[in-house]
Design an enzyme around this catalytic site. Structure first.
Site, PDB file in Angstrom:
ATOM      1  N   GLU B 306       0.889  -0.912  -0.383  1.00 16.93           N
ATOM      2  CA  GLU B 306       0.066  -0.074   0.288  1.00 16.93           C
ATOM      3  C   GLU B 306       0.779   1.017  -0.047  1.00 16.93           C
ATOM      4  OE1 GLU B 306      -2.317  -0.846   3.606  1.00 16.93           O
ATOM      5  OE2 GLU B 306      -4.062  -1.476   2.479  1.00 16.93           O
ATOM      6  N   GLU B 322      -5.012   4.384  -1.752  1.00 14.25           N
ATOM      7  CA  GLU B 322      -6.096   4.447  -0.978  1.00 14.25           C
ATOM      8  C   GLU B 322      -6.260   5.822  -0.198  1.00 14.25           C
ATOM      9  OE1 GLU B 322      -3.928   1.778   1.831  1.00 14.25           O
ATOM     10  OE2 GLU B 322      -5.696   2.611   3.564  1.00 14.25           O
ATOM     11  N   CYS B 324      -7.364   6.812   2.619  1.00 14.55           N
ATOM     12  CA  CYS B 324      -6.859   7.076   3.407  1.00 14.55           C
ATOM     13  C   CYS B 324      -5.904   7.803   3.238  1.00 14.55           C
ATOM     14  CB  CYS B 324      -6.865   5.441   4.417  1.00 14.55           C
ATOM     15  SG  CYS B 324      -8.503   5.273   5.630  1.00 14.55           S
ATOM     16  N   CYS B 390     -10.401   1.149   7.339  1.00 12.99           N
ATOM     17  CA  CYS B 390     -10.325   2.311   7.762  1.00 12.99           C
ATOM     18  C   CYS B 390     -10.848   3.620   6.992  1.00 12.99           C
ATOM     19  CB  CYS B 390      -8.626   2.250   7.739  1.00 12.99           C
ATOM     20  SG  CYS B 390      -7.993   1.406   5.826  1.00 12.99           S
TER      21      CYS B 390
END
Lengths: 635, 635
Positions: B306, B322, B324, B390
């Site tokens: 990631e 991502e 987040c 998340c």
């Protein structure tokens, strides 16, 4: 089971000689003597540098000691990764094929010693895996998806078959038979359903059957191939367990696993009539080679899962392109080729062999790539060894077995798959001996002369099938100085049928102009870029040949003429491509920016006329580090 | 510690109001009432759909039960992943900011209940992590690199600060203080060296210090930021532990970790004079935004780890990007902005907010993306939840806190960072109350009218700083109908200093032509392609708007004029871009091929004139599945 002397003659890598559905029959490694300037020096380095240094690595990392621990000859704890046995087996296979070509007494002695350690480690019941000893013995076969037990067994079996075919000795073959029987006592119809998470044993078992004619090994191979797609291996694409093989149509998941699996599928097709399996393998082959293969023949685009990506997902700098996956593709191609003799299979094999596989080993023979990217900033270099060391002995066994991949025979006659200067003495299916002498300076030059040896027993009619590579337009063939009829079509085997007499000579001229290759418009990363190639070789540019020019700035103007010239002083002797092209660095407006409005500004940075030097891709990263690129910009 | 009523007024997301090195001061969420047609409906969905459905998910997946198990209120075993507590905390934070805006009585009750469960689970010694209970209690702090104990604690602290600032209650803040003190009893100077493998607690501790003025929390934050680069977190780039922060110059490793880490660095810079840290953050910021950021503002190119890729490694279909990580970049940008008020930080924040973050949630508010690719074949869809969840509560807390990001103040006056119709009542550092009313139809229209409220106490001189986005050429500003002097420069804050009177009105016109954006030549995947944008929005094309045309075949001829038109019926109301462009499918010679010789053949497939419809990137995958592309071909 054939006796030892037959086996000695039949040092076949893949033995389809008695396979009912295989059109092509193999030629023994012993029957072919490579004398060319390209592969034979590499096989010599393989014998003199690669295999001895790998033997040291196997000792130093405890891989051979693990067998000594298992047999009780030494005390201590298992060292390394749970599938480390397979590295030892691949080395045994490589040394066996090397010994088959003669002249490696020290390696032969080391081979005997290592086989002794392996044989001594086998359990009473036939089980053999040095990780699952003592405390871990009770964990045997409890996690077949992840723990590579059958994978290791498969490599043992392949090594044993190679050793048997190379030497006639059944010492390791007996170990393999007992191990196969042990696996068959656990898995099979009416027993446990399942297969190894990493395919390998399937093709090994077919070969064990071919070496022993014991059909139970073939039955077990059929069972294990058929066990996939039933959820017994976790149901994931990663393991090719998402669907039965006959229902698969896209190559997915872990690339080495996939290649070994489809190789086994092709092995079964040589034994069984199975149109559903054939149709599936045809689709998978098409998907692999027309959607998911690098121009180098490498496969497996993704780091994540060492896996195939989607159609056209072929990043260059971030290519995974594992050496082992390229070898797996060569295996699959070879097996498909045996089924029907289509040149496209040999073309793919040649592509990956000269490019995506050969890049996996340094010119000096003792450093290796695991991934084989098509672009790099110079930080990526070959390593002497890996914790997960699958690639080094894999490339060693392929190089060692290379003479077995040059020729084939069929009921119609002789097939020439790969061109290399060599002498061969082989037997046509009719039983007649055929002696060949091939002169060639391939891949640097496209002229190949094949002479039928003088001791051909009698005049006899048969065909010679010459592969006309898909990359080759304008090939010409002459027999005894006269044109052999119609111009051969690229990407076919050109058949010459006649009554051959001793002394007949076929001359093949494969023009090798410098080619610029473009890729499919949906392969977006290569849009507006071209790769350079000549003959079977894909080229690249390295920073070391371009002074202060950033190779990312090189732009090939349309119609640029490049010259090919052999440089004996460079990289062990290579033909380089050179010419004047343009270098154009990003205009100053890009300073400190990643994106900007297009259209408005038209300023282009001044173009500079620069000298291009392109080297064969396989030879990159053998000099000082610097940026490398296969796909070049155009203007 | 401030008393409750002060806290109620100061519902600051990031409270730099007393930070000695921060030029900008925050504005309370309570002081800003969004009334616009873009964000406020999304915040309403966040309140009415997203947060209640997330509450159900937290209950159904055992995430709240884990607290009940820890407190002994319920019996059973820990469920889910070891960092699941953090999802509950992020939800608490999101609900707290939502409650701060008023009018969510059911959510407020659920909030109280969940906080009760959390508080009851805290141990006597202050420890709180529901995974490390009972049997696993002895494993506490034994693997701080991998087990996210401080990461979870950080989210608890952020939630507690939010709850305190939103409600004035110290109920959860007291839990946070005790947990921070517990962490500080284990780690710190003269105690254990180390930091969590996943940064998060660092910025949380700075905020806990700001909420409590207890300097020990700030000291602990400094210690933890400084602990990196000493090998205590494994030494890897993945964890940003390869070098001390002051020596880092390239953004590497896990993208969320990196963004949270540099956010904490910027938090410390608001408190401390630290030129070395500032220089490092400047380099890291440049590397992120000029080499490693998608045009959508998303960051973190690689699935593997990631993680950030290398410079210019920004694959489109295989973008990880991502949600987040995008949120993390917004956090970092916001904190940098507080330090000196440079528009480039707000530009990046706007870019990622409207594009790379907002794509992370469905228009109906209960389905989420984890990665946010810039191209897809239609198989990738938003999901109602994830095992590793998340992103969903992260985007919820950002949306909930959005009013806090619109304005700022400094000694000089008012700063307008983001444009949205709103009413605001805030206090200048001089102490005077300022009432604003902003009319705008942003991002669909670039006209913004800011009225100084009639109840401004007295005439007073101060500056209004208006952000002129970097994408905006030709902005015009008028005060009370008269041009305000020099044309504002894109990518700056334009200062208007005067004696403002009640009723004064500033009118800002930000032209929003359709823009075609190109990317740096070294970003090879986008070579020859452009992205469409208008105002802050990046656009994309979806198959559903293009009938039988493959969006990969769309080619934008140079100079194409595209029209922008608002479609109230579409995707909740969006401005679409449309026009006549070209579709050109791969010529028939590509059939069954991935590579071919360039140059020879010049056949091009017939071009077709087709209608282009581009929609805002954030709104893709809200209709029937099909291929999507941000970067379009050109002719």
């Amino acid at each position: 089971m054939p006796n030892g002397s037959d086996a000695r003659f039949g040092a076949f890598v893949v033995d389809t000689s008695a396979s009912p559905r295989a059109r092509l029959k193999p030629v023994s490694i012993r029957s072919v003597k490579l004398v060319d300037g390209f592969w034979q020096p590499r096989r010599r380095i393989n014998r003199d540098v690669t295999l001895p240094s790998q033997h040291r690595q196997l000792e130093e990392t405890g891989r051979i000691d693990n067998f000594r621990l298992a047999s009780g000859r030494k005390r201590g704890k298992f060292q390394g990764i749970f599938f480390n046995d397979s590295d030892v087996y691949k080395w045994i296979e490589a040394v066996s094929w090397t010994v088959a070509s003669g002249g490696a007494p020290e390696l032969a002695r080391a081979l005997d010693d290592v086989i002794g350690e392996v044989a001594a480690a086998q359990q009473e019941d036939g089980y053999l895996n040095t990780y699952f000893m003592f405390d871990r013995a009770k964990e045997r076969w409890t996690n077949i998806r992840d723990m590579h037990e059958m994978y290791c067994a498969g490599h043992l079996i392949q090594a044993a078959v190679a050793h048997f075919r190379a030497t006639g000795s059944t010492r390791l073959l007996d170990v393999a038979r007992r191990l196969s029987d042990h696996v068959g006592s656990v898995f099979g119809p009416g027993k446990r359903l399942g297969a190894c998470g990493h395919e390998e044993i399937e093709m090994a078992l077919v070969e064990l059957y071919r070496a022993t004619r014991e059909t139970r090994h073939l039955d077990l191979a059929r069972f294990l191939v058929g066990a996939r797609g039933k959820g017994a291996v976790g149901g994931s694409e990663y393991h090719q367990d998402h669907a039965p093989i006959r229902e698969q149509d896209k190559v997915v998941g872990h690339a080495v696993r996939a290649m070994y699996f489809y190789s086994a599928g092709a092995d079964l097709l040589a034994e069984d009539s199975d149109p559903g399996l054939r149709a599936a393998l045809d689709k998978l082959w098409d998907n692999t080679t027309t959607r998911r293969m690098y121009v180098t023949g490498a496969v497996g685009a993704r780091y994540e899962g060492e896996a195939f990506g989607r159609d056209y997902e072929l990043p260059n700098e971030r290519a995974y392109a594992e050496t082992c996956a390229g070898i797996g593709l060569a295996y699959w191609a070879w097996r498909m080729l045996q089924l029907e003799g289509r040149a496209e299979y040999a073309d793919v094999m040649e592509r990956v062999l000269y490019n995506g596989i050969l890049s996996g080993i340094s010119l000096d023979g003792d450093k290796y790539f695991y991934p084989n990217p098509l672009e790099n900033d110079g930080t990526y270099r070959r390593e002497p060894w890996f914790g997960c060391a699958c690639c080094p002995p894999n490339i060693a066994r392929l190089l060692a077995s290379l003479p077995g991949y040059l020729y084939g025979t069929s009921a119609e006659g002789l097939w020439v798959h790969l061109y290399a200067a060599s002498a061969a003495e082989l037997r046509l299916p009719s039983g007649e001996r055929l002696v060949l002498s091939v002169k060639a300076d391939y891949p640097w030059d496209g002229f190949v002369r094949i002479e039928i040896g003088r001791d051909l027993a009698e005049t006899t009619e048969f065909s010679v099938f010459l592969r006309i590579p898909g990359w080759c337009a304008g090939a010409r063939i002459a027999v005894n100085g006269s044109s052999a009829g119609a111009d051969p079509r690229p990407g076919t085997y050109h058949e010459i049928r006649r009554i051959w007499r001793a002394g007949d000579a076929v001359e093949l001229r494969l023009p090798m102009p410098v080619r610029t290759i473009e890729s499919h418009p949906y392969l977006t990363e290569n849009a507006g870029r071209v790769a350079l190639a000549r003959g079977p070789l894909v080229y690249c540019v390295e920073a070391v040949d371009h002074g202060f020019v950033d190779v990312r700035d090189l732009k090939l103007p349309r119609g640029t003429k490049l010259e090919a010239s052999f440089r004996s002083d460079l990289l062990g002797g290579v033909t380089v491509l050179s010419g004047r092209i343009t270098s154009r660095s990003p205009d100053p407006g890009w300073q400190g920016r990643l994106y900007r409005d297009a259209g408005g500004r038209e300023e282009k940075c001044a173009a500079r006329d620069v000298a291009l030097v392109a080297i064969p891709y396989y030879s990159w990263a053998n000099r000082e580090p610097g940026r490398m690129r296969v796909w070049l910009g155009t203007e």
